[in-house]
Motif scaffolding. Sequence first.
Motif, mmCIF file in Angstrom:
data_model
loop_
_atom_site.group_PDB
_atom_site.id
_atom_site.type_symbol
_atom_site.label_atom_id
_atom_site.label_comp_id
_atom_site.label_asym_id
_atom_site.label_seq_id
_atom_site.Cartn_x
_atom_site.Cartn_y
_atom_site.Cartn_z
ATOM 1 N N PRO A 331 0.823 -1.203 0.000
ATOM 2 C CA PRO A 331 0.000 0.000 0.000
ATOM 3 C C PRO A 331 0.865 1.264 0.000
ATOM 4 C CG PRO A 331 0.038 -0.989 2.172
ATOM 5 C CD PRO A 331 0.734 -1.943 1.263
ATOM 6 N N LEU A 332 0.320 2.311 -0.588
ATOM 7 C CA LEU A 332 0.992 3.607 -0.539
ATOM 8 C C LEU A 332 1.118 4.010 0.918
ATOM 9 C CD1 LEU A 332 -1.204 5.366 -3.208
ATOM 10 C CD2 LEU A 332 1.192 4.735 -3.516
ATOM 11 N N SER A 333 2.183 4.684 1.246
ATOM 12 C CA SER A 333 2.286 5.139 2.627
ATOM 13 C C SER A 333 2.140 6.655 2.675
ATOM 14 C CB SER A 333 3.619 4.703 3.228
ATOM 15 O OG SER A 333 4.671 5.220 2.461
ATOM 16 N N THR A 335 -0.366 8.626 2.912
ATOM 17 C CA THR A 335 -1.370 9.302 2.096
ATOM 18 C C THR A 335 -2.305 10.112 2.973
ATOM 19 O OG1 THR A 335 -2.813 7.395 2.346
ATOM 20 C CG2 THR A 335 -1.425 7.480 0.373
ATOM 21 N N TYR A 337 -5.433 9.933 2.690
ATOM 22 C CA TYR A 337 -6.485 9.006 3.096
ATOM 23 C C TYR A 337 -6.163 8.342 4.427
ATOM 24 C CZ TYR A 337 -8.751 9.318 -1.422
ATOM 25 O OH TYR A 337 -9.415 9.772 -2.512
ATOM 26 N N GLN A 338 -4.938 7.859 4.531
ATOM 27 C CA GLN A 338 -4.569 7.174 5.762
ATOM 28 C C GLN A 338 -4.605 8.136 6.942
ATOM 29 O OE1 GLN A 338 -1.343 4.452 5.537
ATOM 30 N NE2 GLN A 338 -1.206 4.189 7.749
ATOM 31 N N SER A 381 -4.961 -1.198 -3.189
ATOM 32 C CA SER A 381 -4.148 -1.813 -2.139
ATOM 33 C C SER A 381 -4.251 -1.016 -0.847
ATOM 34 C CB SER A 381 -2.687 -1.883 -2.580
ATOM 35 O OG SER A 381 -2.588 -2.600 -3.791
ATOM 36 N N LEU A 382 -4.309 0.275 -1.002
ATOM 37 C CA LEU A 382 -4.474 1.125 0.175
ATOM 38 C C LEU A 382 -5.825 0.866 0.838
ATOM 39 C CD1 LEU A 382 -3.356 3.430 1.933
ATOM 40 C CD2 LEU A 382 -4.470 5.038 0.380
ATOM 41 N N TYR A 385 -5.710 -2.315 2.683
ATOM 42 C CA TYR A 385 -4.870 -2.177 3.873
ATOM 43 C C TYR A 385 -5.617 -1.440 4.986
ATOM 44 C CZ TYR A 385 -1.240 -0.196 6.885
ATOM 45 O OH TYR A 385 -0.496 0.187 7.968
#
Length: 461
Positions: A331-333, A335, A337-338, A381-382, A385
């Motif tokens: 997953p992108l880190s 972000t 979103y996270q 993927s994000l 995750y």
Amino acid sequence: MLNIYNSLTNQKEEFKPIVPGQVSMYVCGMTVYDFCHIGHARVLVVFDVVYRYLQHLGYDVNYVRNITDIDDKIINRANERGEDFYRLTQRFIDAMHEDADALGVLRPTKEPRATDSIGIMLKMIAELVSNGHAYQAPNGDVYFSVAKYKDYGQLSGKKIDELRSGERVEVDTQKNDPLDFVLWKSAKPGEPSWPSDYGDGRPGWHIECSAMSTQMLGNHFDIHGGGQDLQFPHHENEIAQSECCTGEKFVNYWMHNGFVRVNEEKMSKSLGNFFTLRDVSKDFKAEEIRYFILSSHYRSQLNYSEDQLNNARSALKRFYGALLGAEICEPLSNTDYQKRFEAALNDDFNTANAVAVLFDLVRDINRAKTEDSATVNALASLLKYLGGIIGLLQSDAESYLKGQVGDYSGLNDDKVDDLIKQRLDARDNRDWALADRIRDELTAARIVLEDGVGGTRWRRG
RNA sequence: GGCUGGGUGGCAGAGUGGUCAUGCAGCGGCCUGCAAAGCCGUCAACGGCGGUUCGAUUCCGCCCUCAGCCUCCA
């Protein structure tokens, strides 16, 4: 920074563990004399999210959830069925594990049974008797003296005087004070019992949690959770017993989840308006039930209805629809979103808000689908995750969407594929009438078709 | 009676002193043989009455109302 609403102070507080990097958490689990209903599912799922999220934040979490396997109801049920109480409870413990596993609820670190902890309970009782906080009544029962604990009522906001004036229980002449509660019940003939200095008997309900929690987590630990109905008297009594016994503060953060309601009424065994997980699972997937629970904040009431579950079904279809066809990778880190997702969970585990962030992510994924697959894969993927942090979206998208639950028609996957092939032939021949007839047949079997550039996809609706 | 926590658009459900929650449903459009899914656009809400404020759904007070606990209950 994680904030938790603490029932002890009735406000959100920044979470600071006693030992940096470690969290000790105790949750009151089931009394095992029947199958779990949706209300039980809520406790399991809510604290599963707490457990998962604390771990996500990097804490080493020691999570203890007890099993009450001896009490009046268990004895009564065992007698009704002419079954040994231990066999009865074992059956329902197994059933509970099956239900919890299906819901994606992780096993706690430790899951002690009351009957395995009688010795430690008796030790606590002995300490309470010797330091004057408990006494044995003429009939053999041992009671806790509420009046001798000056902080009684701190959790529930109740005052001893008010409790006394509002007393509705008939006065038990065995007690020194109607507010006193039992620590040890002397056995009636034929009841399961354990030997003790006070005679054969069994523990009262409250003492088991004090004993098992302090034994496994220490006299003073971080988080204690359970359903709102346990706040008083159960948790109040736990505090009283534990603090009088150990002389230390018992728990820093108390968490209580709201009820599941049915037609504006609490779902409960005594009202008989409960739906077991097993019943509901005939028509809905376990993940739909989990989503339904997480779609509202854990402290608010949650209204159970078929509409709500259908809503959960639509939501998950949208999620898995976005995931469909994407390749899952790292997953992108870092972000946005996270950050938003974690901000929601940091705010007293606001899963409703966290899920809303996930829907924003879904929109971005679907937009990207007309452009490039690299972006789709990265965002999908994000999504997977982040969903995993609250125990959602971990199935394979295609099998989830094709999966069936309940009484669908007998059309199996091969038959569906076969009909779709026939329909494709019809479409190639521009025989729309035949193509539509086949689609109607599939629709009747609750199969939904989606014609796309890459071919025809189907799912069970 | 005492103590908790609520009352948000058609439904569910977050949140905030002055710009979008989000999902489902609806409406208009794109796409499609037609659909479905998806996308774009769109509608719409803050229980009542006062108060504080330049401005309150959001803060304060009162009222109405709902649920829960005070007895076993997640």
